[in-house]
Design a protein around this motif. Structure first.
Motif, PDB file in Angstrom:
ATOM      1  N   MET A 139      23.030  -6.104  23.900  1.00 29.25           N
ATOM      2  CA  MET A 139      23.852  -5.805  22.767  1.00 29.25           C
ATOM      3  C   MET A 139      24.477  -4.395  23.033  1.00 29.25           C
ATOM      4  N   LEU A 140      23.745  -3.676  23.590  1.00 28.43           N
ATOM      5  CA  LEU A 140      24.150  -2.021  23.535  1.00 28.43           C
ATOM      6  C   LEU A 140      24.818  -1.754  25.191  1.00 28.43           C
ATOM      7  N   ARG A 141      24.178  -2.532  26.090  1.00 26.71           N
ATOM      8  CA  ARG A 141      24.504  -1.918  27.509  1.00 26.71           C
ATOM      9  C   ARG A 141      25.757  -2.788  28.203  1.00 26.71           C
ATOM     10  N   LEU A 169      23.184  -1.130  10.677  1.00 31.27           N
ATOM     11  CA  LEU A 169      23.416  -0.243  11.704  1.00 31.27           C
ATOM     12  C   LEU A 169      23.245   1.193  11.016  1.00 31.27           C
ATOM     13  N   SER A 170      22.528   1.983  11.860  1.00 35.78           N
ATOM     14  CA  SER A 170      22.291   3.447  11.361  1.00 35.78           C
ATOM     15  C   SER A 170      22.796   4.403  12.503  1.00 35.78           C
ATOM     16  N   TYR A 171      23.527   5.324  11.946  1.00 34.59           N
ATOM     17  CA  TYR A 171      24.159   6.404  12.936  1.00 34.59           C
ATOM     18  C   TYR A 171      23.348   7.840  12.732  1.00 34.59           C
ATOM     19  N   ASN A 172      23.110   8.643  13.702  1.00 35.47           N
ATOM     20  CA  ASN A 172      22.604  10.006  13.266  1.00 35.47           C
ATOM     21  C   ASN A 172      23.603  10.736  12.991  1.00 35.47           C
ATOM     22  N   SER A 173      23.513  11.932  12.568  1.00 35.85           N
ATOM     23  CA  SER A 173      24.412  13.045  12.260  1.00 35.85           C
ATOM     24  C   SER A 173      25.549  13.434  13.408  1.00 35.85           C
ATOM     25  N   ALA A 199      30.894  -0.045  21.304  1.00 36.92           N
ATOM     26  CA  ALA A 199      30.881  -1.642  20.774  1.00 36.92           C
ATOM     27  C   ALA A 199      29.729  -2.283  21.037  1.00 36.92           C
ATOM     28  N   LEU A 200      29.458  -3.316  20.256  1.00 39.11           N
ATOM     29  CA  LEU A 200      28.254  -4.121  20.352  1.00 39.11           C
ATOM     30  C   LEU A 200      28.653  -5.435  20.440  1.00 39.11           C
ATOM     31  N   LEU A 201      27.746  -6.362  21.174  1.00 36.21           N
ATOM     32  CA  LEU A 201      27.599  -7.580  21.225  1.00 36.21           C
ATOM     33  C   LEU A 201      27.006  -8.248  20.195  1.00 36.21           C
ATOM     34  N   ILE A 224      19.226  -0.322  14.974  1.00 37.74           N
ATOM     35  CA  ILE A 224      20.009  -1.672  15.002  1.00 37.74           C
ATOM     36  C   ILE A 224      19.082  -2.771  14.318  1.00 37.74           C
ATOM     37  N   ASN A 225      19.484  -3.200  13.483  1.00 37.53           N
ATOM     38  CA  ASN A 225      18.701  -4.625  12.990  1.00 37.53           C
ATOM     39  C   ASN A 225      19.739  -5.829  12.663  1.00 37.53           C
ATOM     40  N   VAL A 226      19.385  -6.935  13.533  1.00 32.22           N
ATOM     41  CA  VAL A 226      20.402  -7.755  13.418  1.00 32.22           C
ATOM     42  C   VAL A 226      19.453  -8.996  13.189  1.00 32.22           C
ATOM     43  N   LYS A 227      20.363 -10.032  12.554  1.00 28.21           N
ATOM     44  CA  LYS A 227      19.563 -11.475  12.270  1.00 28.21           C
ATOM     45  C   LYS A 227      20.537 -12.371  12.149  1.00 28.21           C
ATOM     46  N   PRO A 228      20.721 -13.368  12.984  1.00 28.97           N
ATOM     47  CA  PRO A 228      19.374 -13.924  13.883  1.00 28.97           C
ATOM     48  C   PRO A 228      19.326 -12.869  14.958  1.00 28.97           C
TER      49      PRO A 228
END
Length: 513
Positions: free
Chosen positions: A151-153, A129-133, A114-116, A140-144
């Motif tokens: 977000m991650l931790r 949002l990009s995931y690896n295989s 989960a992300l904030l 992650i790229n988010v605007k604003p």
């Protein structure tokens, strides 16, 4: 540790897991930018758009995006789901109740980390949002823009606090003074928050706000049911399982701990636990706040202030308006009962065309819409049925129907959240050949259970401890909510723990109809 003590420890840990899971899934939404932005009540809609990409993806299962949005005025956690299209895009329009809302975001890929995410009323947030295989988040790229460590931790830190172990867990409390119990709560809070204090990556603002929210949560989980907490402590610390000590009676003065929270601070509008904390205040039998019913709001507020003002430390402020709105929210969300015309008139007269009035009337329209799906609740007695025959007996009562069995408890927050998420889908299936069966046991207080099931509807069974234990062990369930799905011939087709989402469960049922 003998068998009974081991069982009580397991039950208590299960309860703590269910209580903490609410915090685990949502509390971190109060973590970004709150030292700068003063939360403002705002009725509106926010848009979330984005793309989900997976390295070397060549097809496979559909991807869904899930978000949870706090509604601190109407007093619920609104959940939204969107299917990611073939090009990887998704879009969600979410009702919001503050100018800035911090939400929980996840997808159905991998572990579902989960992300904030921040939403702004009347505006759009975009996340790519990009995931690896291995379905791990790679980019992650988010605007604003947001602090990506926050977000991650956040959710990982909450997980660490959940599993944090110390000697305080088994400390004897039941025969100690109330002030000793409060000192214990402070000690436990300090120990668990060491996880946050030691983290070197999240922002200072996140640490401060996460700590404040966790304090709310800890007291909500521990302090509002003093007698139950002490009885559980007695069993957990090796007390005689066949007797029960005399638990000290508490009165209204016990709630003097509320003054420590400074509840008039508008920052609580961003604290997820605030919603549940407010419910605890409104529904506590010792505090005795009246249901708002058809009372005019100024009269109800006068009664509430007479009970609370010396305990919370103030007699005026926005907090009391939020409390009144939350009182309506209990009727709307827990009873699923639309507002009466008199209530609507009171709301318009008191808040006029303000945002609190807009929020409550918007929520009322949604409940009016859901009201068409309500079904009565039926209680069945299987108390005389042998443990190993209970499930067979229950399924036999619902011949030629698809049967979804839900194992739950009144204290299990994930259980109740799942029911809320599934309400509309369940209503859409009410004229089909499907039956919804709900099982609980004596860990759910009988009177509370009877009240709760009125809003759940369908078929209900209150099992004794032996029956419940047999079912949990026979189907190898470790926790609740857990589910059993039978076809029309009474054959078990699927079993699973943790609610997998409204659409997945609905699809499972439709495949058997």
């Amino acid at each position: 540790m003998d068998l009974n003590q081991h069982l009580m420890t397991k039950i208590l840990k299960l309860r703590l897991y269910c209580l903490f899971s609410l915090l685990f899934s949502m509390i971190c939404n109060s973590s970004v930018g709150m030292a700068i932005d003063t939360p403002v009540i705002k009725s509106g809609v926010a848009k979330l758009t984005g793309t989900i990409t997976v390295q070397n993806k060549t097809g496979g299962d559909s991807i869904y995006v899930n978000i949870t949005v706090p509604h601190p005025i109407s007093g619920e956690f609104a959940k939204y789901t969107a299917l990611v299209d073939e090009s990887g895009k998704f879009s969600i329009d979410a009702d919001v109740e503050t100018a800035i809302s911090l939400i929980r975001f996840s997808t159905t890929l991998g572990s579902g980390q989960a992300l904030l995410i921040k939403l702004k009323s009347g505006d759009a947030t975009n996340i790519n949002l990009s995931y690896n295989s291995k379905f791990e988040i790679a980019h992650i790229n988010v605007k604003p823009d947001m602090n990506q460590q926050d977000m991650l931790r956040c959710f990982g830190l909450i997980g660490e606090m959940i599993v944090y172990q110390s000697d305080s867990f088994l400390e004897r409390l039941y025969d100690k003074p109330v002030d000793y119990f409060f000192d214990h709560c402070k000690k436990v809070l300090f120990e668990r928050l060491s996880v946050v204090r030691k983290d070197t990556l999240i922002s200072r603002e996140t640490k401060e706000l996460l700590s404040n929210d966790f304090k709310l949560f800890l007291y909500k989980a521990s302090a509002f049911d003093y007698e139950g907490r002490m009885r559980g402590n007695y069993r957990l610390t090796g007390g005689d399982q066949n007797t029960m000590p005399v638990i000290k009676k508490i009165d209204r003065s016990y709630f003097r701990f509320l003054k420590d929270f400074e509840l008039n601070d508008p920052q609580y509008l961003h604290a997820f636990t605030f919603l549940e904390f407010q419910k605890s205040i409104l529904q506590d039998s010792i505090l005795g706040l009246p249901a708002i019913g058809d009372s005019d709001i100024p009269s109800w507020l006068n009664k509430a202030k007479a009970i609370l003002s010396d305990l919370v430390g103030f007699s005026d402020g926005q907090y009391y308006d939020i409390l009144a709105a939350n009182a309506y929210g209990i009727q709307l969300n827990e009873e699923l009962r639309p507002l009466s015309q008199k209530q609507i008139d009171h709301i318009k007269r008191y808040w006029k065309d303000g945002d609190i009035a807009k929020i409550l009337l918007r929520k009322n329209e949604q409940i009016v819409d859901l009201d068409q799906y309500k079904t009565p609740a039926f209680i069945h007695d299987v108390s005389s049925v042998p443990d190993d025959k209970v499930m067979e007996t229950i399924i036999a009562k619902h011949k030629d129907k698809v049967v979804l069995v839900d194992l739950w408890a009144t204290w299990c927050t994930p259980c109740l959240n799942a029911m809320q998420e599934f309400r509309r889908a369940k209503g859409e299936l009410k004229d089909k050949e499907v039956v919804f069966v709900y099982l609980t046991n004596t860990s759910s207080p009988r009177k509370l259970w009877e009240d709760k099931i009125k809003t759940i509807g369908s078929e209900h069974y209150y099992l004794n401890d032996g029956q419940w234990k047999y079912i949990m062990e026979h189907f190898e369930f470790e926790y609740i909510p857990s589910y059993l799905l039978y076809n029309k011939k009474g054959l078990l087709i699927n079993k699973f723990s943790a609610f997998p989402g409204r659409d997945k469960v609905k699809n499972m049922i439709n495949e058997l109809l």
